[in-house]
Design a protein around this motif. Structure first.
Motif, PDB file in Angstrom:
ATOM      1  N   LEU A 110      60.265  34.235  95.436  1.00 25.55           N
ATOM      2  CA  LEU A 110      59.106  34.804  94.764  1.00 25.55           C
ATOM      3  C   LEU A 110      58.008  33.750  94.635  1.00 25.55           C
ATOM      4  CD1 LEU A 110      61.763  36.276  93.484  1.00 25.55           C
ATOM      5  CD2 LEU A 110      60.134  37.156  91.836  1.00 25.55           C
ATOM      6  N   PRO A 111      56.900  33.888  95.352  1.00 27.17           N
ATOM      7  CA  PRO A 111      55.758  32.999  95.104  1.00 27.17           C
ATOM      8  C   PRO A 111      55.218  33.288  93.704  1.00 27.17           C
ATOM      9  CG  PRO A 111      55.551  34.137  97.210  1.00 27.17           C
ATOM     10  CD  PRO A 111      56.641  34.807  96.458  1.00 27.17           C
ATOM     11  N   GLU A 112      55.037  32.246  92.906  1.00 34.19           N
ATOM     12  CA  GLU A 112      54.600  32.448  91.522  1.00 34.19           C
ATOM     13  C   GLU A 112      53.092  32.223  91.400  1.00 34.19           C
ATOM     14  OE1 GLU A 112      57.949  31.622  88.460  1.00 34.19           O
ATOM     15  OE2 GLU A 112      57.701  29.794  89.620  1.00 34.19           O
ATOM     16  N   GLY A 113      52.349  33.214  91.863  1.00 34.81           N
ATOM     17  CA  GLY A 113      50.900  33.140  91.706  1.00 34.81           C
ATOM     18  C   GLY A 113      50.237  32.281  92.762  1.00 34.81           C
ATOM     19  N   TYR A 114      48.991  31.917  92.480  1.00 33.87           N
ATOM     20  CA  TYR A 114      48.171  31.164  93.418  1.00 33.87           C
ATOM     21  C   TYR A 114      48.436  29.663  93.281  1.00 33.87           C
ATOM     22  CZ  TYR A 114      45.528  35.549  93.489  1.00 33.87           C
ATOM     23  OH  TYR A 114      45.159  36.865  93.597  1.00 33.87           O
ATOM     24  N   ALA A 115      47.976  28.933  94.274  1.00 31.07           N
ATOM     25  CA  ALA A 115      47.980  27.482  94.137  1.00 31.07           C
ATOM     26  C   ALA A 115      47.117  27.110  92.948  1.00 31.07           C
ATOM     27  CB  ALA A 115      47.447  26.830  95.414  1.00 31.07           C
ATOM     28  N   THR A 116      47.561  26.121  92.172  1.00 32.00           N
ATOM     29  CA  THR A 116      46.858  25.761  90.953  1.00 32.00           C
ATOM     30  C   THR A 116      46.908  24.260  90.736  1.00 32.00           C
ATOM     31  OG1 THR A 116      46.762  26.158  88.554  1.00 32.00           O
ATOM     32  CG2 THR A 116      48.932  26.091  89.553  1.00 32.00           C
ATOM     33  N   ARG A 154      47.494  19.466  92.762  1.00 27.80           N
ATOM     34  CA  ARG A 154      47.383  20.864  93.170  1.00 27.80           C
ATOM     35  C   ARG A 154      48.707  21.292  93.785  1.00 27.80           C
ATOM     36  NH1 ARG A 154      45.218  24.429  97.301  1.00 27.80           N
ATOM     37  NH2 ARG A 154      43.921  26.055  96.349  1.00 27.80           N
ATOM     38  N   VAL A 155      49.321  22.327  93.207  1.00 28.17           N
ATOM     39  CA  VAL A 155      50.673  22.708  93.604  1.00 28.17           C
ATOM     40  C   VAL A 155      50.776  24.221  93.752  1.00 28.17           C
ATOM     41  CG1 VAL A 155      51.656  20.719  92.381  1.00 28.17           C
ATOM     42  CG2 VAL A 155      51.517  22.936  91.221  1.00 28.17           C
ATOM     43  N   ARG A 156      51.872  24.622  94.350  1.00 34.39           N
ATOM     44  CA  ARG A 156      52.252  26.030  94.414  1.00 34.39           C
ATOM     45  C   ARG A 156      53.724  26.119  94.027  1.00 34.39           C
ATOM     46  NH1 ARG A 156      50.373  28.745  99.578  1.00 34.39           N
ATOM     47  NH2 ARG A 156      48.739  29.633  98.284  1.00 34.39           N
ATOM     48  N   SER A 157      54.055  27.144  93.243  1.00 31.58           N
ATOM     49  CA  SER A 157      55.408  27.275  92.723  1.00 31.58           C
ATOM     50  C   SER A 157      56.111  28.481  93.339  1.00 31.58           C
ATOM     51  CB  SER A 157      55.372  27.417  91.196  1.00 31.58           C
ATOM     52  OG  SER A 157      56.660  27.674  90.687  1.00 31.58           O
ATOM     53  N   ASN A 192      47.799  28.166  80.074  1.00 33.92           N
ATOM     54  CA  ASN A 192      48.413  27.951  81.383  1.00 33.92           C
ATOM     55  C   ASN A 192      47.666  28.687  82.471  1.00 33.92           C
ATOM     56  OD1 ASN A 192      50.542  26.379  80.357  1.00 33.92           O
ATOM     57  ND2 ASN A 192      51.617  28.224  79.691  1.00 33.92           N
ATOM     58  N   GLN A 193      46.406  29.011  82.211  1.00 35.81           N
ATOM     59  CA  GLN A 193      45.617  29.742  83.197  1.00 35.81           C
ATOM     60  C   GLN A 193      45.446  28.925  84.458  1.00 35.81           C
ATOM     61  OE1 GLN A 193      44.583  32.772  82.848  1.00 35.81           O
ATOM     62  NE2 GLN A 193      43.211  33.042  84.547  1.00 35.81           N
ATOM     63  N   PRO A 194      45.833  29.465  85.651  1.00 33.03           N
ATOM     64  CA  PRO A 194      45.634  28.712  86.889  1.00 33.03           C
ATOM     65  C   PRO A 194      44.162  28.436  87.111  1.00 33.03           C
ATOM     66  CG  PRO A 194      47.112  30.582  87.230  1.00 33.03           C
ATOM     67  CD  PRO A 194      46.503  30.732  85.861  1.00 33.03           C
ATOM     68  N   THR A 226      59.252  25.784  81.997  1.00 34.40           N
ATOM     69  CA  THR A 226      58.210  26.063  82.991  1.00 34.40           C
ATOM     70  C   THR A 226      58.069  27.548  83.293  1.00 34.40           C
ATOM     71  OG1 THR A 226      59.846  25.589  84.735  1.00 34.40           O
ATOM     72  CG2 THR A 226      58.353  23.803  84.095  1.00 34.40           C
ATOM     73  N   ASP A 227      58.917  28.404  82.712  1.00 33.24           N
ATOM     74  CA  ASP A 227      58.780  29.850  82.907  1.00 33.24           C
ATOM     75  C   ASP A 227      57.412  30.312  82.430  1.00 33.24           C
ATOM     76  OD1 ASP A 227      61.138  30.552  84.129  1.00 33.24           O
ATOM     77  OD2 ASP A 227      62.223  30.944  82.268  1.00 33.24           O
ATOM     78  N   GLY A 228      56.742  31.097  83.240  1.00 27.01           N
ATOM     79  CA  GLY A 228      55.446  31.628  82.865  1.00 27.01           C
ATOM     80  C   GLY A 228      54.299  30.660  83.030  1.00 27.01           C
ATOM     81  N   ARG A 229      54.578  29.422  83.415  1.00 25.10           N
ATOM     82  CA  ARG A 229      53.497  28.446  83.537  1.00 25.10           C
ATOM     83  C   ARG A 229      52.631  28.712  84.762  1.00 25.10           C
ATOM     84  NH1 ARG A 229      53.868  21.822  83.199  1.00 25.10           N
ATOM     85  NH2 ARG A 229      51.681  21.450  83.714  1.00 25.10           N
ATOM     86  N   PHE A 230      53.247  29.183  85.824  1.00 28.61           N
ATOM     87  CA  PHE A 230      52.521  29.344  87.075  1.00 28.61           C
ATOM     88  C   PHE A 230      52.109  30.790  87.344  1.00 28.61           C
ATOM     89  CE2 PHE A 230      55.257  25.641  87.484  1.00 28.61           C
ATOM     90  CZ  PHE A 230      54.340  24.675  87.860  1.00 28.61           C
ATOM     91  N   SER A 231      52.748  31.740  86.659  1.00 23.54           N
ATOM     92  CA  SER A 231      52.444  33.133  86.922  1.00 23.54           C
ATOM     93  C   SER A 231      52.979  33.982  85.784  1.00 23.54           C
ATOM     94  CB  SER A 231      53.078  33.584  88.252  1.00 23.54           C
ATOM     95  OG  SER A 231      52.944  34.980  88.431  1.00 23.54           O
TER      96      SER A 231
END
Length: 490
Positions: A329-335, A367-370, A114-116, A421-426
């Motif tokens: 909470l923004p979950e990491g970078y756009a991916t 390309r999305v942001r969570s 799940n690495q962005p 989807t938990d942990g998928r984005f960050s």
């Protein structure tokens, strides 16, 4: 598309395309890596056939005609076929680079499923056609402007394309998105020079930068040092006298002084003070000065009611608790999605029942942001076990509204979809929360309510809070890097 694609490809090979058709073909090629591959294959096949026919004509010449043993040189640059070959070679190279770029960004590390991935540079690899036919020298877009007043006579507006220039902001906040995916948010008063897609200079002001994977090396020069990103989010506070403070919110940056080229690596949770003469000293890590910028740098236009923007720390979100607030909470970078993402809500409307949900998926490569909207009530360590059924007198209403800059592609509100989807984005997610769960949509008096606006940018949330029960909503927002057709840069 008004013209069949095969007609456009054939017209390209025959050099019969009009400028509008050429633009149409470029748009089609840039929209999808499969399109680029199809175009490249067609060009390769055509060139092979041309070469083979030329060879056959050469070998089938009458051997008795041997007046000259050397073939007559032909100036390919001046012949119709030569011109087309030159254009074909250039276009084929561009298409191959486009496919390679997509392949690199789409490849998965087997150890990190799940690495962005990096930003969607490929969809901007062909610059938008300039209506005046002039070369496009722009490399960034002013995507957001909040109460901005400018030092310059001509104020920039949201949507303006930017080339090498200096942004002089008297007050307010602006956000600049580079075509590489880097996002920089400024608060005035500020003077910020855009030099290239990966190099800038801050003379004074408050700056927050988010550099997604794939855009490492982005640089911000100050009067006494260079701040070089190594894959991170960071902030710089710089006064007019040259005193600056550099803070790393995520990842790492390298600070190199101008005077003696001293290098210092800063990691998450560290801050450094730089004097005007280039001397460095460690300082306490404090984020209050940047907190106003974070919602805007994350693509949030405004929020009301119970919504509060959560700080990037701590990473363990179960430490972020409040009985009256819904943290964003923004979950990491756009991916870019490596596989389809299941969601529960895609259509505008008000949802009070689980039966209203229409599960869908956001396709691969989008390309999305969570964002995680998290209501996590405070619970004492020695709190007794909750009653199985809440009493009306125990209920509290928690309400709020949040608006995103880009359209919402999908919303996740059910336990099973959240868990999937938990942990998928960050790495920072709600998976470790023992009492975290989705909304209660049962149409009773204690039902939660969620509303998605008609323009798909605003979510209204009404939660019936009780005891230790948390409520979580995951919002998937479009993060495409669009090829803006701009107002001319100033």
């Amino acid at each position: 598309m008004s013209t069949p694609i095969q007609t456009l490809i054939d017209g390209y090979l025959d050099e019969t395309l009009t400028p509008d058709q050429m633009s149409e073909l470029e748009t089609w090629i840039n929209a999808n890596p499969d399109h680029a591959k199809r175009f490249a294959d067609a060009v390769h096949f055509d060139e092979r056939m041309t070469a083979e026919l030329s060879w056959q004509q050469f070998t089938e010449q009458d051997p008795s005609k041997t007046e000259s043993t050397e073939p007559t040189p032909v100036s390919t640059a001046n012949s119709p076929l030569g011109k087309r070959m030159i254009w074909t070679i250039a276009a084929t190279a561009a298409a191959i680079l486009l496919v390679a770029g997509w392949a690199i960004r789409s490849s998965d590390d087997p150890s990190k499923p799940n690495q962005p991935t990096g930003p969607s540079v490929a969809q901007n690899s062909v610059a938008p056609a300039d209506p005046d036919g002039e070369p496009d020298t722009t490399f960034a877009t002013l995507v957001q402007s909040i109460d901005a007043t400018w030092e310059d006579e001509h104020a920039s507006q949201s949507g303006d394309r930017l080339d090498a220039q200096t942004i002089r902001l008297r007050s307010g906040i602006v956000q600049v998105q580079f075509d590489s995916g880097v996002e920089v948010t400024l608060e005035g008063p500020a003077s910020y020079e855009l030099q290239s897609i990966d190099r800038t200079k801050l003379a004074y002001g408050l700056l927050s930068a988010t550099v997604p994977p794939g855009a490492e090396g982005f640089r911000v020069d100050t009067p006494s040092a260079q701040v070089i990103d190594l894959g991170t989010a960071f902030g710089i506070e710089l006064d007019r006298e040259g005193l600056s403070k550099v803070s790393v919110f995520d990842g790492e940056v390298e600070v190199v002084t101008d005077k003696d080229h001293q290098k210092r690596l800063l990691t998450e949770g560290q801050s450094l003070e730089l004097s005007s003469d280039g001397s460095m000293s460690d300082i306490a890590f404090e984020t209050q000065r940047f907190e106003k910028l974070w919602p805007f740098s994350s693509g949030i236009v405004k929020s009301t009611g119970a919504f509060r923007f959560a700080p990037p720390w701590p990473r363990l979100v179960n430490r972020i608790q409040s009985d009256r607030r819904v943290f964003v909470l923004p979950e990491g970078y756009a991916t870019r999605l490596q596989s389809p993402c299941s969601v529960d809500i895609t259509e505008p409307g008000q949802y009070t029942k689980a039966t209203q949900l229409l599960p869908s998926v956001i396709p691969t490569d989008r390309r999305v942001r969570s964002f995680l909207l998290m209501f996590n009530p405070e619970v004492p360590a020695d709190a007794p076990t909750n009653r199985q059924r809440p009493m009306i007198r125990d209920l509290e209403l928690v309400e709020g509204s949040i608006t995103f800059q880009q359209p919402i592609l999908g919303v996740i509100v059910q336990d099973k979809t959240l868990f999937a989807t938990d942990g998928r984005f960050s790495s920072r997610s709600a998976a470790s929360l023992p009492f975290g769960q989705g909304l209660e949509l049962d149409a009773m008096r204690i039902s939660d309510i969620i509303t998605l606006s008609e323009d798909r940018r605003t979510i209204d949330l009404s939660l019936m809070a009780f005891g230790r029960r948390g409520d979580h909503v995951r919002v998937i927002v479009d993060a495409s890097i669009r090829p803006f057709f701009p107002r001319r840069p100033k």
